[in-house]
Design a protein around this motif. Structure first.
Motif, PDB file in Angstrom:
ATOM      1  N   TYR A   1      61.159  21.759  63.725  1.00 41.21           N
ATOM      2  CA  TYR A   1      60.628  22.807  62.864  1.00 41.21           C
ATOM      3  C   TYR A   1      59.699  23.711  63.668  1.00 41.21           C
ATOM      4  O   TYR A   1      59.117  23.294  64.661  1.00 41.21           O
ATOM      5  N   SER A   2      59.536  24.955  63.219  1.00 42.42           N
ATOM      6  CA  SER A   2      58.627  25.890  63.879  1.00 42.42           C
ATOM      7  C   SER A   2      57.180  25.520  63.539  1.00 42.42           C
ATOM      8  O   SER A   2      56.922  24.746  62.607  1.00 42.42           O
ATOM      9  N   ARG A   3      56.243  26.097  64.285  1.00 37.33           N
ATOM     10  CA  ARG A   3      54.817  25.864  63.998  1.00 37.33           C
ATOM     11  C   ARG A   3      54.495  26.235  62.551  1.00 37.33           C
ATOM     12  O   ARG A   3      53.754  25.529  61.870  1.00 37.33           O
TER      13      ARG A   3
ATOM     14  N   ALA B   1      53.125  23.746  59.721  1.00 38.38           N
ATOM     15  CA  ALA B   1      51.844  24.042  59.069  1.00 38.38           C
ATOM     16  C   ALA B   1      52.022  24.127  57.557  1.00 38.38           C
ATOM     17  O   ALA B   1      51.211  23.570  56.792  1.00 38.38           O
ATOM     18  N   LEU B   2      53.069  24.811  57.103  1.00 37.45           N
ATOM     19  CA  LEU B   2      53.316  24.923  55.670  1.00 37.45           C
ATOM     20  C   LEU B   2      53.561  23.552  55.038  1.00 37.45           C
ATOM     21  O   LEU B   2      53.066  23.263  53.945  1.00 37.45           O
TER      22      LEU B   2
ATOM     23  N   THR C   1      66.232  31.204  56.657  1.00 40.44           N
ATOM     24  CA  THR C   1      66.447  32.116  57.783  1.00 40.44           C
ATOM     25  C   THR C   1      66.466  31.395  59.131  1.00 40.44           C
ATOM     26  O   THR C   1      67.250  31.753  59.999  1.00 40.44           O
ATOM     27  N   ARG C   2      65.601  30.406  59.307  1.00 39.65           N
ATOM     28  CA  ARG C   2      65.498  29.697  60.585  1.00 39.65           C
ATOM     29  C   ARG C   2      66.318  28.418  60.609  1.00 39.65           C
ATOM     30  O   ARG C   2      66.796  27.985  61.640  1.00 39.65           O
ATOM     31  N   GLY C   3      66.423  27.783  59.461  1.00 37.76           N
ATOM     32  CA  GLY C   3      67.131  26.512  59.370  1.00 37.76           C
ATOM     33  C   GLY C   3      66.185  25.338  59.552  1.00 37.76           C
ATOM     34  O   GLY C   3      64.970  25.492  59.610  1.00 37.76           O
ATOM     35  N   ALA C   4      66.783  24.179  59.645  1.00 36.39           N
ATOM     36  CA  ALA C   4      66.042  22.937  59.825  1.00 36.39           C
ATOM     37  C   ALA C   4      66.767  22.097  60.862  1.00 36.39           C
ATOM     38  O   ALA C   4      67.973  22.252  61.067  1.00 36.39           O
TER      39      ALA C   4
ATOM     40  N   LYS D   1      55.987  17.083  63.938  1.00 39.10           N
ATOM     41  CA  LYS D   1      54.836  17.109  64.837  1.00 39.10           C
ATOM     42  C   LYS D   1      55.039  18.082  65.999  1.00 39.10           C
ATOM     43  O   LYS D   1      54.153  18.804  66.361  1.00 39.10           O
ATOM     44  N   ARG D   2      56.205  18.066  66.570  1.00 40.93           N
ATOM     45  CA  ARG D   2      56.437  18.916  67.748  1.00 40.93           C
ATOM     46  C   ARG D   2      56.938  20.291  67.343  1.00 40.93           C
ATOM     47  O   ARG D   2      57.386  20.509  66.237  1.00 40.93           O
TER      48      ARG D   2
END
Length: 160
Positions: A5-7, A11-12, A72-75, A157-158
């Motif tokens: 996942y993105s930062r 965070a969300l 939009t980004r995916g998982a 986490k990453r």
């Protein structure tokens, strides 16, 4: 499909988790205020009631952002060790949690701002379902991490 996942997604996830936990932990003031509403008694300004109401609306806004990012980004893909049944259960659980994260604030707002009794009753049912799904989500995560050893928790986490 991203590897993690993105930062922003991470965070969300954690901010929404903390807000939902607070909703459950500090629900007594809103319950007491709603009882007054049902009895036709006035409810003056109470900071913890406002926290619950506006916290719910904040959760709604953040979860809509989270859904937009996921679309939009995916998982990241689910672990390869998972059976088809486990993957289906994961998808159904996540979809249900997203739906409840939208429906809980909407039903609460209908009850609080609109005085819709059915909204309050639905809110209570959704609250119970959400708690059950949260417990299932945590149990499944721990099962993956410590029994299946898929290192599933690293996805939250990453940053990739």
């Amino acid at each position: 499909m991203p590897n993690s996942y993105s930062r922003t997604q991470i965070a969300l996830h954690w901010v929404i988790f903390l807000l939902i936990a607070a909703q459950f932990l500090f629900e007594d003031p809103i319950s007491e205020a709603w009882q007054k509403v049902e009895q036709g008694l006035p409810v003056g300004f109470q900071p913890m009631v406002a926290f619950h109401v506006f916290g719910g609306l904040l959760i709604l806004a953040l979860v809509l952002w989270r859904i937009a990012l996921r679309l939009t980004r995916g998982a990241p893909p689910l672990p390869q060790k998972e059976t088809a049944a486990m993957k289906l259960a994961a998808h159904v659980t996540h979809l249900s949690m997203y739906a409840l994260m939208v429906l809980l604030p909407v039903s609460g707002a209908l009850a609080w701002f609109g005085g819709v009794q059915m909204g309050a009753e639905t809110h209570e049912v959704f609250k119970t379902l959400m708690l059950a799904l949260i417990l299932l989500h945590i149990a499944a995560t721990l099962f993956h991490q410590f029994v299946l050893k898929t290192n599933l928790m690293a996805r939250m986490k990453r940053v990739g």
